[in-house]
Design an enzyme around this catalytic site. Structure first.
Site, mmCIF file in Angstrom:
data_model
loop_
_atom_site.group_PDB
_atom_site.id
_atom_site.type_symbol
_atom_site.label_atom_id
_atom_site.label_comp_id
_atom_site.label_asym_id
_atom_site.label_seq_id
_atom_site.Cartn_x
_atom_site.Cartn_y
_atom_site.Cartn_z
ATOM 1 N N ASP A 1 0.903 -1.038 0.112
ATOM 2 C CA ASP A 1 0.143 0.065 -0.161
ATOM 3 C C ASP A 1 0.876 1.037 0.033
ATOM 4 O OD1 ASP A 1 -2.035 1.586 0.337
ATOM 5 O OD2 ASP A 1 -2.528 1.317 2.506
ATOM 6 N N ASP B 1 -3.101 2.129 -5.808
ATOM 7 C CA ASP B 1 -1.846 2.243 -5.006
ATOM 8 C C ASP B 1 -1.787 1.055 -4.040
ATOM 9 O OD1 ASP B 1 -3.894 3.485 -3.533
ATOM 10 O OD2 ASP B 1 -2.074 4.088 -2.205
ATOM 11 N N GLU B 2 -2.579 -0.080 -4.274
ATOM 12 C CA GLU B 2 -2.701 -1.138 -3.209
ATOM 13 C C GLU B 2 -3.019 -2.375 -4.016
ATOM 14 O OE1 GLU B 2 -5.802 -1.668 0.118
ATOM 15 O OE2 GLU B 2 -5.828 0.307 -0.691
HETATM 16 MG MG MG Z 1 -2.430 3.911 0.091
#
Ligand code: MG
Length: 405
Positions: free
Chosen positions: A11, A105-106
């Site tokens: 993350d 983003d993960e």
């Molecule tokens: Mg994040």
């Protein structure tokens, strides 16, 4: 980790805000949010500086400004975040093909099969963080555990710039002390209901009775107790399988000869195109995936219009992509090849492009495109009845050149 499963949750830290600071260093250290400033604007991302004021993502911008009057707000630039996201995901691909993206983003990564090659979960986590930083200048937090649930809890424990490995043997103790609201799906309201029952931690939750839990969770009561013990058997569903139609092959012996590579790429393109038509889809993007003998994985893509489901066209593009890679590294041996078809659309949309497609086929491939249009459904029909191996295009058959040793 036992049971031979090891999952990472990666993350990025305050992703949008960190990208903005990276692109404009004068924003560093300021209470920065990314989001809309209009009347109904919402915080899309909050820097760590502004979080100290109690500002967090999904909060109305008016509330954020009330909590932090000196707040600095910039408008989101999604195209830029997508660019950076691609760099991040290409780092993941260096370690496993089993990647399930949750957002830009993960992602979850199943690295169970990567441990022999790349080392321990900690080593892989460190490498991923390092390579993401080298590629983007940004920090990620990584958590590792025997399943998705534990990995996600782990990545959050040392944020930002964290790396936390939770071994199987530690799961019980960590979850026993974990507040219930840390479990995904337990919001403020549910947490308050549980607290009224004297249930504050996952330890309490795992020992609660049906009589206590049924009114809150209904038929999910026993599932939630398992979650509270850190149990989770959900698989990592890779994007490669889901958002694209693909065919790939790992070879028993690494391939080197041009003829052997050509034969494989033709066969894979044929299989992928056949699957595409089976799902009544068309593609605008052909990607070739190549893993070399030293486990470097790379992809080459070509985007085009109008969309197609035509085997001949897809095969030509795939061959061209493979050859253009080959021209640069004529000596590399190939361990795995894949052809994936992305930017998919329902085949019915083809009608929109029909006149343009026929026109271009008349100019470029007067006979080829027409002939293959008749051949493709025929081959698909035979495969449907007799199995995928029932027929093979002549171009996918070995020529007189002997196969790779
Ligand atoms: Mg994040």
């Amino acid at each position: 980790m036992s049971r031979s499963r090891c999952i990472l949750h990666v993350d990025m830290d305050a992703f949008y805000a960190s990208v903005e600071v990276r692109d404009n260093p004068s924003l560093a250290g300021l209470p920065l949010v990314v989001g809309g400033m209009g009347g109904r604007g919402v915080v899309a991302a909050a820097s760590y500086e502004v979080r100290r004021f109690g500002v967090h993502s999904a909060m109305p911008m008016s509330e954020a400004k009330r909590r932090c009057p000196q707040l600095v707000c910039v408008a989101p630039r999604m195209a830029r975040y997508r660019q950076v996201s691609e760099l991040v995901f290409s780092v993941f691909e260096q370690f496993t093909p089993q990647i399930e993206g949750l957002s830009l983003d993960e992602a979850y990564l199943d690295i169970s099969a990567s441990l022999n090659l790349f080392g321990s979960p900690r080593t892989i986590g460190e490498q991923i963080k390092k390579r993401i930083y080298e590629a983007t200048g940004l920090c990620a937090s990584v958590g590792a555990g025997p399943n998705k649930l534990v990995a996600k809890i782990a990545s959050d424990m040392d944020k930002p710039n964290g790396l936390r490995i939770i071994e199987d043997s530690q799961v019980a103790a960590i979850f026993r002390a974990l507040p219930v609201y840390r479990l995904h799906g337990i919001g403020k309201k549910t947490a308050a209901q549980l607290e009224a029952l004297g249930i504050a931690t996952c330890g309490d939750l795992s020992q609660a009775t049906d009589a206590q839990l049924k009114p809150v969770f209904g038929r999910y009561a026993s599932a939630i107790r398992a979650r509270a013990r850190g149990q989770d058997d959900r698989a990592v569903v890779s994007d490669w399988e889901e958002k694209q139609v693909s065919a790939e092959e790992t070879f028993a012996v690494d391939l080197h000869r041009p003829e052997a590579l050509r034969r494989e790429i033709v066969g894979l393109a044929d299989r992928a195109a056949s699957r595409l038509r089976h799902k009544a889809l068309v593609t605008c993007c052909v990607t070739v995936k190549i893993r070399t003998a030293d486990f470097q994985t790379l992809t080459r893509s070509h985007t085009f219009a109008p969309p197609t489901d035509d085997t001949r066209q897809i095969t030509q593009i795939a061959q061209h992509l493979l050859q253009s890679w080959r021209a640069l590294v004529p000596d590399d041996k190939v361990r795995l090849l894949g052809v994936s078809l992305r930017d998919l659309a329902p085949a019915t949309q083809l009608d929109l492009f029909a006149s343009a497609a026929i026109e271009s086929s008349v100019h470029t491939q007067p006979n080829g495109q027409q002939a293959t249009k008749r051949l493709d459904p025929l081959l698909d029909g035979i495969r449907g009845r007799f199995g995928a191996g029932a027929v093979t295009r002549a171009s996918a058959l070995p020529t007189k050149t002997p196969p790779d040793p």
